[in-house]
Design an enzyme around this catalytic site. Structure first.
Site, PDB file in Angstrom:
ATOM      1  CG  HIS A 221      35.054 -74.450  53.565  1.00  0.00           C
ATOM      2  ND1 HIS A 221      35.187 -75.759  53.174  1.00  0.00           N
ATOM      3  CD2 HIS A 221      34.995 -73.719  52.413  1.00  0.00           C
ATOM      4  CE1 HIS A 221      35.187 -75.827  51.848  1.00  0.00           C
ATOM      5  NE2 HIS A 221      35.079 -74.598  51.361  1.00  0.00           N
ATOM      6  CG  ASP A 273      40.242 -86.779  47.722  1.00  0.00           C
ATOM      7  OD1 ASP A 273      39.470 -87.580  48.266  1.00  0.00           O
ATOM      8  OD2 ASP A 273      39.945 -86.107  46.718  1.00  0.00           O
ATOM      9  CB  SER A 362      48.674 -77.067  61.762  1.00  0.00           C
ATOM     10  OG  SER A 362      47.974 -76.025  61.157  1.00  0.00           O
TER      11      SER A 362
END
Length: 489
Positions: A221, A273, A362
């Site tokens: 997180h 979001d 990533s």
């Protein structure tokens, strides 16, 4: 009498069952205790005893010579590709960094505690106004920006020096660790990058577990981070191509080795979001002889918008398949990569300032290269690569690589016109290619043992459509990287 006999038998069975249960519990406790004793935490020597202190000196010089940036510049004026200026013909940046890293051991006991810390500093050796990457063509962004700008080109030289310090606390039980602080997660859906002078860091929490042999689990997180050219640890998280900020990211992942020759993984992330992203991979090695093998790697990403969809509509599949024939010192690789969807395959970015986001690490697709990712909507690309380990010819530490990647068919006309990828509406029949050459050498012995030199050269060309949107201007780029690691403790 029969009733008494049955009662006695029931009592005997109950007592025996209780004794067996107690014995099983004792065995389970003994096995657990033995397992804990044999675990990494069980073998801990102590906070100080297992400590490590390392110093890495790194010197990076980058020169990027632009061949045709007119289309990219024209689109920059319309907001499609920031930081491009036709008056700047090249980026030239050179700097040196010293990075001190301390990793403590864990205190002894069932639960071990420790800390990690780092202190990084860099100085600019060149990269003045007119040739600086910060704000210049393509934005190499090695150094933090400053107010020393060139009136003609708009390019701003980087700061003369900058630094960053941070750390994390950690605890360990058996083979499971929890870290909280400034971290460098390494996940296909949330990972840091270390391509220039100093690496990125992200602020949050990370859990890793290796309790089951062959199975590696992780979850994280994170709420902020710093780019390689930023000293702001509270920089926003965002997306690389969509340049869309978000407040937090959560991810989980599992990698498992089925055998010595087969492994795979499943990972998922949620960027608040913006999107939900899923990743799967599979790696297999097929022995063909004493020094010959065929290695196969498959990577697949699925990305869908989620929550408030602040980047607009996203529904993208991206995959790559690579076959590598290894024969002694030689390796020949063929790869195919494809993006299906109306938006590009996008991935994690971290803020450098002024709402701009630099790429993170990533993207685990096979054709992502030194300059281009070959990730435009609808794009399909092919790669040929050759690697040579010169150690087999009497020069240990020397290696060579050359690759060629060609992409075509990029089409973003159906991208959400109200979303972050609306600039792809101008992309039709995008085509591009890149050629990379790398030579690396690591000293094997002597007082400068492990000193390494890496020379990278990349040539990128795209048609007008691709230059204007996805990858930027045609260019020739050189990077010279020197690294010297030193173990102090």
């Amino acid at each position: 009498m029969q009733i008494k006999t049955c009662s006695a038998m029931a009592l005997a069975i109950s007592v025996a069952t209780l004794q067996l249960a107690n014995a099983a519990d004792e065995v389970a406790v003994e096995q657990l205790a033995r397992g804990l004793a044999d675990s990494s935490q069980g073998q801990s020597k102590g906070f100080i005893e297992d400590s490590q202190l390392n110093l890495l000196n790194r010197n990076v010089a980058i020169n990027r010579n632009f061949k045709n940036n007119n289309n990219a510049a024209a689109n920059a004026a319309d907001g499609f590709n920031d930081g491009v200026n036709t008056n700047q013909g090249a980026i030239n940046e050179w700097g040196h960094a010293a990075m001190l890293t301390y990793t403590s051991g864990f205190t002894q006991g069932t639960v071990g505690f420790g800390v990690d810390a780092f202190a990084n500093g860099a100085v600019r050796l060149t990269g003045g106004a007119g040739t600086g990457g910060t704000g210049g063509v393509g934005g190499v962004n090695v150094f933090p920006g400053s107010n020393h700008c060139d009136d003609l080109t708009g390019s701003c030289q980087g700061e003369d020096a900058y630094g960053l310090a941070g750390g994390a606390v950690k605890l360990r039980v058996s083979e499971t660790e929890l870290k909280v602080g400034n971290l460098q997660p390494n996940s296909p859906v949330f990972g840091y990058s270390d391509l220039y002078l100093m690496p990125q860091h992200f602020t949050g929490g990370l859990v890793t577990s290796n309790e089951i042999s062959g199975l590696a689990l992780q979850g994280g997180h994170f709420t902020s981070g710093n780019a390689e050219n930023s000293t702001n640890q509270d920089g926003n998280l965002g997306t690389t191509y969509g340049q869309t900020a978000f407040q937090r990211a959560d991810f989980v992942g599992a990698d498992y080795s089925f055998s010595d020759t087969l492994s795979g993984g499943l990972h998922a992330s949620k960027y608040q979001d913006v999107w939900q992203q899923y990743y799967a991979d599979l790696y297999h090695s097929l022995p063909l002889g004493e020094e010959t093998a065929l290695n196969t790697s498959i990577a697949y990403y699925k990305t869908d918008d989620s929550g408030d969809a602040t980047a607009g509509e996203i529904n993208t599949d991206a995959y790559s398949v690579a076959l590598a024939l290894v024969a002694g010192a030689h390796s020949f690789t063929f790869a195919h990569q494809r993006v299906n969807g109306d938006t590009p395959f996008d991935y994690l970015g971290v803020e450098t300032g002024d709402g701009k986001f630099n790429p993170a690490g990533s993207i685990w697709l096979a054709n992502s290269s030194q300059f281009a990712d070959f990730n435009a909507p609808g794009e399909k690309s092919y790669k040929l690569q050759y690697d040579l380990d010169v150690a087999s010819f009497g020069l240990p530490g020397l290696s060579f690589m050359v690759r060629y990647v060609r992409g075509s068919g990029a089409d973003g006309r159906a991208a959400d016109a109200e979303g972050a990828y609306a600039f792809y509406n101008e992309l039709e029949d995008g085509q591009e290619w890149e050629r990379d050459i790398q030579v690396a050498y690591v000293l094997q012995n002597g007082p400068a043992k492990d000193l390494s030199f890496t020379l990278r050269q990349a040539t990128y060309r795209g048609n007008d459509a691709m230059n204007a949107t996805n990858s930027g201007a045609d260019n020739d780029e050189f990077r010279l990287i020197t690294s010297y690691p030193l173990d102090i403790l």
